[in-house]
Design a protein around this motif. Structure first.
Motif, short mmCIF file in Angstrom:
data_model
loop_
_atom_site.label_atom_id
_atom_site.label_comp_id
_atom_site.label_asym_id
_atom_site.label_seq_id
_atom_site.Cartn_x
_atom_site.Cartn_y
_atom_site.Cartn_z
N GLN A 116 0.99 -1.24 -0.11
CA GLN A 116 -0.06 0.11 0.12
C GLN A 116 0.88 1.13 -0.03
O GLN A 116 0.20 2.42 -0.29
CB GLN A 116 -1.02 0.00 1.35
N GLY A 117 2.00 1.09 0.36
CA GLY A 117 3.03 2.14 0.38
C GLY A 117 3.14 3.17 -0.94
O GLY A 117 3.26 4.32 -0.99
N LEU A 118 3.01 2.50 -1.99
CA LEU A 118 3.25 2.94 -3.43
C LEU A 118 2.22 3.93 -3.69
O LEU A 118 2.31 5.02 -4.05
CB LEU A 118 3.30 1.80 -4.57
N ASN A 119 0.85 3.38 -3.60
CA ASN A 119 -0.44 4.10 -3.81
C ASN A 119 -0.53 5.54 -2.96
O ASN A 119 -0.67 6.58 -3.32
CB ASN A 119 -1.67 3.60 -3.65
N LEU A 120 0.10 5.22 -1.62
CA LEU A 120 -0.13 6.26 -0.55
C LEU A 120 1.05 7.46 -1.15
O LEU A 120 0.83 8.60 -0.95
CB LEU A 120 0.54 5.58 0.78
N GLY A 121 1.98 7.23 -1.57
CA GLY A 121 3.16 8.18 -1.78
C GLY A 121 2.72 8.91 -3.01
O GLY A 121 2.90 10.01 -3.06
N VAL A 131 -8.62 -1.36 0.48
CA VAL A 131 -7.42 -1.58 -0.49
C VAL A 131 -7.15 -0.73 -1.57
O VAL A 131 -6.00 -0.25 -1.91
CB VAL A 131 -7.14 -2.99 -0.35
N SER A 132 -8.35 -0.41 -2.27
CA SER A 132 -8.16 0.07 -3.54
C SER A 132 -8.12 1.56 -3.61
O SER A 132 -7.68 2.37 -4.54
CB SER A 132 -9.38 -0.29 -4.33
N GLY A 133 -8.72 2.20 -2.21
CA GLY A 133 -8.60 3.67 -2.30
C GLY A 133 -9.87 4.27 -2.53
O GLY A 133 -10.21 5.36 -2.50
N VAL A 134 -11.04 3.32 -3.13
CA VAL A 134 -12.11 4.01 -3.62
C VAL A 134 -12.91 4.55 -2.68
O VAL A 134 -13.53 5.70 -2.86
CB VAL A 134 -13.04 3.03 -4.21
N ALA A 135 -12.66 4.37 -1.23
CA ALA A 135 -13.48 5.04 -0.23
C ALA A 135 -13.11 6.25 0.27
O ALA A 135 -13.41 6.89 1.02
CB ALA A 135 -13.60 3.91 0.88
N LEU A 136 -11.79 6.69 -0.36
CA LEU A 136 -10.97 7.80 0.06
C LEU A 136 -11.79 8.98 -0.06
O LEU A 136 -12.45 9.48 -1.43
CB LEU A 136 -9.87 8.12 -0.53
N ARG A 137 -12.26 10.05 0.98
CA ARG A 137 -13.01 11.19 0.65
C ARG A 137 -12.18 12.33 1.70
O ARG A 137 -12.25 12.02 2.90
CB ARG A 137 -14.25 11.03 0.99
N TYR A 138 -11.83 13.28 1.10
CA TYR A 138 -11.09 14.45 1.96
C TYR A 138 -12.45 15.22 2.58
O TYR A 138 -13.36 15.31 1.88
CB TYR A 138 -10.40 15.38 0.82
N ASP A 139 -12.17 15.53 3.76
CA ASP A 139 -13.15 16.44 4.42
C ASP A 139 -12.92 17.94 3.83
O ASP A 139 -12.28 18.59 4.66
CB ASP A 139 -12.95 16.40 5.93
N LEU A 140 -13.69 18.24 2.87
CA LEU A 140 -13.54 19.70 2.38
C LEU A 140 -14.80 20.67 2.94
O LEU A 140 -15.09 21.85 2.18
CB LEU A 140 -13.64 19.48 0.78
N GLY A 141 -15.77 19.81 3.72
CA GLY A 141 -16.79 20.71 4.38
C GLY A 141 -18.10 20.66 3.46
O GLY A 141 -17.90 20.16 2.35
N GLY A 142 -19.13 20.97 4.11
CA GLY A 142 -20.40 20.82 3.27
C GLY A 142 -20.98 19.11 3.58
O GLY A 142 -20.41 18.26 4.14
#
Length: 263
Positions: A61-66, A145-156
């Motif tokens: 997972q380190g590659l995708n994280l970087g 694992v895929s990162g599909v669930a990633l969501r930044y908290d941008l407000g709203g």
């Protein structure tokens, strides 16, 4: 590590047996160490990838994280160097990526814990296998694992804001990825409204305006996409508020050019 120290380590592993190393072809460590820098920026020094966080290579997972760090930081750093970055843009790199790194490190620690050869670990691993065997459990693990669930908290409260832009299939146009190749923001107007076209033109050179319908765009009339592919604003009505669009554009792309009044 000096050669003599490696020989001493080898002797310790062999319970004191006399060991004579004559040649060393490869030396590496593989442990469950997991560390994260408390800050990714100090003045003009910015950390990304393994300089910002390290963890067990288990799961790769380190590659995708970087890469995620680089995608998030790259366009913000470019805007700062150009001089059109809004205040606080570089600081948002830490706000967005540090929590992502922390989650991956915890995920890595959990994976390492499940590998320990104890009865408690084996029991926990059996429960995890049962969970993965369910639809919800498999979805959860696949998204993590895929990162599909990633969501930044941008407000709203808009469910699309902060998520990676869906790969809308435009009726007459290229794919979303192609539209982001120039490293600019992207405004997709599915209904081709002249007022939005005029508004977005005030960020000329920073946001590309594209008017084109999509085959599927459930409930979405327009989206503003950051250069890293994450949605900064989403219009869920047929007549989005121009003021909301301007606020989102200014937040991520700086102040607009002054509108020219007609003579």
């Amino acid at each position: 590590m000096p050669f003599g120290n490696i020989q001493a380590e080898a002797a310790a592993v062999r319970n004191g047996t006399d060991v004579a190393l004559t040649d060393l072809r490869l030396a590496a460590t593989w442990t469950d160490r997991a560390y994260q820098a408390p800050a990714y920026r100090r003045g003009r020094v910015l950390l990304a990838g393994d300089a910002a966080h390290i963890h067990s290579p288990l799961g790769g997972q380190g590659l995708n994280l970087g890469l995620g760090d680089a995608m998030n930081l790259g366009w913000k750093l470019a805007a700062t160097l150009r001089g059109d970055a809004p205040a606080g843009l570089l600081d948002s790199y830490l706000d967005e990526r540090h929590p992502v790194g922390a989650r991956v490190l915890d995920w890595s620690r959990a994976q390492v814990a499940l590998m320990r050869p104890t009865r408690s670990t084996r029991a926990l691993a059996a429960i995890m296998r049962d969970l993965i065997g369910t639809r919800d459990g498999a979805t959860y693990f696949a998204e993590r694992v895929s990162g599909v669930a990633l969501r930044y908290d941008l407000g709203g409260t808009d469910p699309l804001v902060g998520c990676s832009v869906p790969d809308f299939e435009l009726i007459d146009g290229p794919r979303i990825g192609e539209l982001l190749h120039e490293g600019r923001g992207l405004f997709l107007d599915f209904d081709d409204r002249s007022s939005l076209r005029a508004l977005v033109s005030r960020w000329r050179g920073r946001i590309t305006y594209v008017a084109c319908d999509a085959k599927e765009r459930p409930g979405v009339s327009a989206v503003l996409v950051r250069p890293d592919g994450f949605v900064a604003w989403s219009g869920q009505t047929a007549h989005p508020d121009d003021a909301h669009v301007a606020t989102a554009a200014s937040r991520w792309f700086g102040e607009p050019e002054q509108a020219h009044e007609s003579a």
